[in-house]
Design an enzyme around this catalytic site. Structure first.
Site, PDB file in Angstrom:
ATOM      1  N   ASP A 170      42.247  34.148  40.594  1.00 17.13           N
ATOM      2  CA  ASP A 170      42.033  33.158  39.532  1.00 17.13           C
ATOM      3  C   ASP A 170      43.107  32.080  39.598  1.00 17.13           C
ATOM      4  O   ASP A 170      43.778  31.777  38.605  1.00 17.13           O
ATOM      5  CB  ASP A 170      42.034  33.847  38.167  1.00 17.13           C
ATOM      6  CG  ASP A 170      41.476  32.970  37.054  1.00 17.13           C
ATOM      7  OD1 ASP A 170      40.778  31.993  37.374  1.00 17.13           O
ATOM      8  OD2 ASP A 170      41.737  33.265  35.877  1.00 17.13           O
ATOM      9  N   ASP A 175      44.619  38.142  25.111  1.00 18.84           N
ATOM     10  CA  ASP A 175      45.422  37.425  24.123  1.00 18.84           C
ATOM     11  C   ASP A 175      46.877  37.501  24.568  1.00 18.84           C
ATOM     12  O   ASP A 175      47.364  38.573  24.953  1.00 18.84           O
ATOM     13  CB  ASP A 175      45.282  38.061  22.741  1.00 18.84           C
ATOM     14  CG  ASP A 175      43.942  37.757  22.094  1.00 18.84           C
ATOM     15  OD1 ASP A 175      43.211  36.905  22.636  1.00 18.84           O
ATOM     16  OD2 ASP A 175      43.636  38.375  21.057  1.00 18.84           O
ATOM     17  N   HIS A 232      17.994  17.343  38.667  1.00 19.23           N
ATOM     18  CA  HIS A 232      17.300  18.346  37.854  1.00 19.23           C
ATOM     19  C   HIS A 232      18.258  19.111  36.938  1.00 19.23           C
ATOM     20  O   HIS A 232      17.963  19.325  35.753  1.00 19.23           O
ATOM     21  CB  HIS A 232      16.580  19.307  38.806  1.00 19.23           C
ATOM     22  CG  HIS A 232      16.020  20.527  38.169  1.00 19.23           C
ATOM     23  ND1 HIS A 232      14.736  20.588  37.673  1.00 19.23           N
ATOM     24  CD2 HIS A 232      16.552  21.756  37.958  1.00 19.23           C
ATOM     25  CE1 HIS A 232      14.508  21.791  37.179  1.00 19.23           C
ATOM     26  NE2 HIS A 232      15.592  22.522  37.338  1.00 19.23           N
ATOM     27  N   ASP A 243      12.047  24.569  33.055  1.00 19.11           N
ATOM     28  CA  ASP A 243      11.796  23.287  33.711  1.00 19.11           C
ATOM     29  C   ASP A 243      10.688  22.537  32.970  1.00 19.11           C
ATOM     30  O   ASP A 243       9.639  23.108  32.652  1.00 19.11           O
ATOM     31  CB  ASP A 243      11.378  23.504  35.161  1.00 19.11           C
ATOM     32  CG  ASP A 243      12.488  24.134  35.995  1.00 19.11           C
ATOM     33  OD1 ASP A 243      13.627  24.208  35.509  1.00 19.11           O
ATOM     34  OD2 ASP A 243      12.201  24.545  37.140  1.00 19.11           O
TER      35      ASP A 243
END
Length: 538
Positions: free
Chosen positions: A452, A349, A111, A288
């Site tokens: 992270d 940055d 799906h 859907d």
């Protein structure tokens, strides 16, 4: 080339859909009916009854709309999962019955991938980073090494479920999203928890906090505004992290929640800030529908052929990354870095600088135009302050991090040592994977979470690992947080082929287990528990 015609049947949750598509990508018919419960959420049995009633009515309607006969069909496709078990069984039974009665081949499809592929068909996107967000699913998806990979996902409930639950609990009705969006336009910000863990997000705590605000008497407009802004900022941030990691140059939005104009605006702004193209299929294809099932059925039939009828059982927890997808064109088009930057991360940055004659880099947490100022300023300041502290604290474990030169909280920037070396994703091997595990264990032994850990946030300098970017870091002694930290790394390895990535992660866990200490087994078990949670079963 012979043009094939496929009929697709969708019914993973509350929407029944039948679509007819040909192999040239022409949509011949699209019919659907949505279940609107009188009260509460979507009950699996009621959803199944809804599909059982509507599928036999929608199939002939679609045939008439397409202007074809049943004999013209070449293939029957159905959503095999993920979704509500009883609903999926009705869909699968209907598809099998139709295929057998017409003596046509049958195929079951995923799906979630259906959403991505119909989005690509409609928008012309080639290989985007996709935010798929609906009532039952919240995933950040991108194709790497032969499969669609989940770079970010919910750790508990889906974003759409969060909005719907809030709507039900506060009397706004179901679905909650449209009413929340309307009320949010009249609201102001109140502080709510913002939970991003590496490449994943969590909405259960946000939902609970929003409901508490309502009980306290906070104006419903203010809570709706804050709930929407917080939830969507989390979704867009994780999408931005995936974009930064993969360096793709297309961002696509799909799923029912994409009906929200504010989410569309936020994701478009984020994409433009990175120089990426924003794509979204027309609204009728976002929710859907049977068209996406028919189209993916044609793609997979062309690649693999039909299924044997005995292989058409449902897969209630059908993960996006379980499907081989060799048909995707992994083009070489990537983001182009501005000339003044060394790197552009998801939130910062990286600019070349100097300090007392030494090479340095300035990590500047720039304002994010997609976030409201109240959320943006809070996040940028707190992460800058905490990252500076963690860069120093983690050195106590013997782990190497850049030397810190200066912290500017007003401008949300950190000046630090420039690391001369190679990004780990360019040089990783079995031995380095083991060393990564050892080093992560040292960090976790101090109850520090990196937040992270990706192959983009580690470098190899003189044979030694250097850990970068503790922007999502924090202190925690929870096994869950340490397990999530390791899972972030596992997801970042997805740009490598499955076998190699799995081997590398096993080496990481081996190094981790040998270095961590007595609770290593509990953390590794927690990884398995998190991965086994049913995040795609509504």
């Amino acid at each position: 080339m012979i043009v094939l015609i496929c009929l697709g049947i969708e019914g993973t949750a509350e929407k029944t859909g039948v679509g007819i598509v040909d192999s040239d990508g022409n949509i011949l018919a699209m019919a659907g009916e949505q279940l609107f419960p009188e009260k509460g959420g979507i009950h699996p049995r009621i959803a199944a009854e809804h599909h059982g009633y509507w599928i036999p009515k929608l199939i002939p309607k679609a045939i008439d709309e397409a202007g074809i006969s049943y004999d013209d069909l070449d293939l029957i496709s159905f959503s095999q999962g993920p979704g509500l078990g009883p609903a999926l069984r009705i869909v699968a039974t209907s598809a099998r019955t139709l295929a057998l009665s017409l003596n046509k081949p049958i195929i079951g499809v995923n799906h979630c991938i259906g959403h991505v592929e119909v989005g690509k068909l409609d928008t012309g996107a080639v290989n985007p980073v996709t935010l798929y967000v609906s009532g039952g699913n919240s995933q950040v998806i991108s194709h790497e090494s032969g499969r669609y990979r989940i770079f970010g996902e919910t750790l508990d409930i889906a974003a759409g479920n969060c909005l719907d639950h809030f709507g039900r609990e506060t009397g706004l009705g179901h679905p909650g999203g449209p009413v929340i969006e309307k009320l949010a336009k009249k609201g102001s910000y109140v502080d709510l928890p913002y939970v991003v863990k590496g490449m994943d997000f969590s909405f259960s705590g946000l939902l609970s906090a929003a409901l508490r605000e309502v009980k306290k008497g906070t104006p419903i407009e203010d809570v709706c505004f804050s709930l929407q802004e917080t939830a969507f900022s989390m979704l867009v941030e994780v999408t931005e992290r995936a974009l930064s990691h993969t360096q793709k140059d297309e961002v696509m939005l799909c799923g029912g929640v994409s009906a929200n104009s504010r989410l569309r605006e936020m994701l478009k702004v984020m994409a433009e800030e990175h120089g990426a193209k924003f794509c979204m299929p027309e609204m009728k294809l976002c929710g859907d529908n049977g068209v996406m099932i028919a189209w993916l059925g044609l793609i997979m039939h062309n690649q693999f052929g039909p299924l044997d009828i005995k292989d058409t059982g449902i897969i209630q927890r059908f993960r996006t990354d379980e499907v081989e997808a060799p048909w995707v064109n992994n083009n070489d088009s990537h983001l182009k870095l501005p000339d003044n930057l060394i790197a552009k991360g998801a939130e910062s940055d990286i600019i070349k600088s100097s300090y007392l004659g030494k090479n340095a880099v300035l990590k500047s947490r720039i304002p994010k135009a997609y976030r409201i100022a109240e959320i943006d300023s809070k996040i940028r300041k707190s992460r800058t302050k905490l990252e500076a502290k963690l860069l120093s604290d983690v050195k106590k474990s013997g782990v190497i991090t850049p030397v810190l030169y200066d912290v500017d909280l007003e401008n949300k920037s950190i000046l630090m040592e420039a690391i001369e070396g190679k990004m780990l994703k360019e040089v990783i091997d079995d031995n380095l994977a083991y060393k990564i595990g050892v080093e992560i264990a040292k960090i976790h032994s101090l109850d520090i979470i990196h937040g992270d850990i990706t192959t983009s946030n580690m470098m190899l300098r003189g044979g030694k690992l250097v850990f970068l970017d503790f922007g999502l870091g924090r202190h925690s002694d929870l096994f869950e947080d340490k397990a999530v930290d390791l899972l972030v790394l596992k997801k970042s390895l997805q740009s490598i082929d499955n076998t190699t990535a799995s081997k590398y992660f096993d080496n990481v866990l081996e190094g981790y287990a040998e270095s961590y200490g007595k609770n290593k087994d509990k953390i590794i078990e927690k990884i398995k528990e998190i991965e086994s949670r049913g995040r795609y079963t509504h």
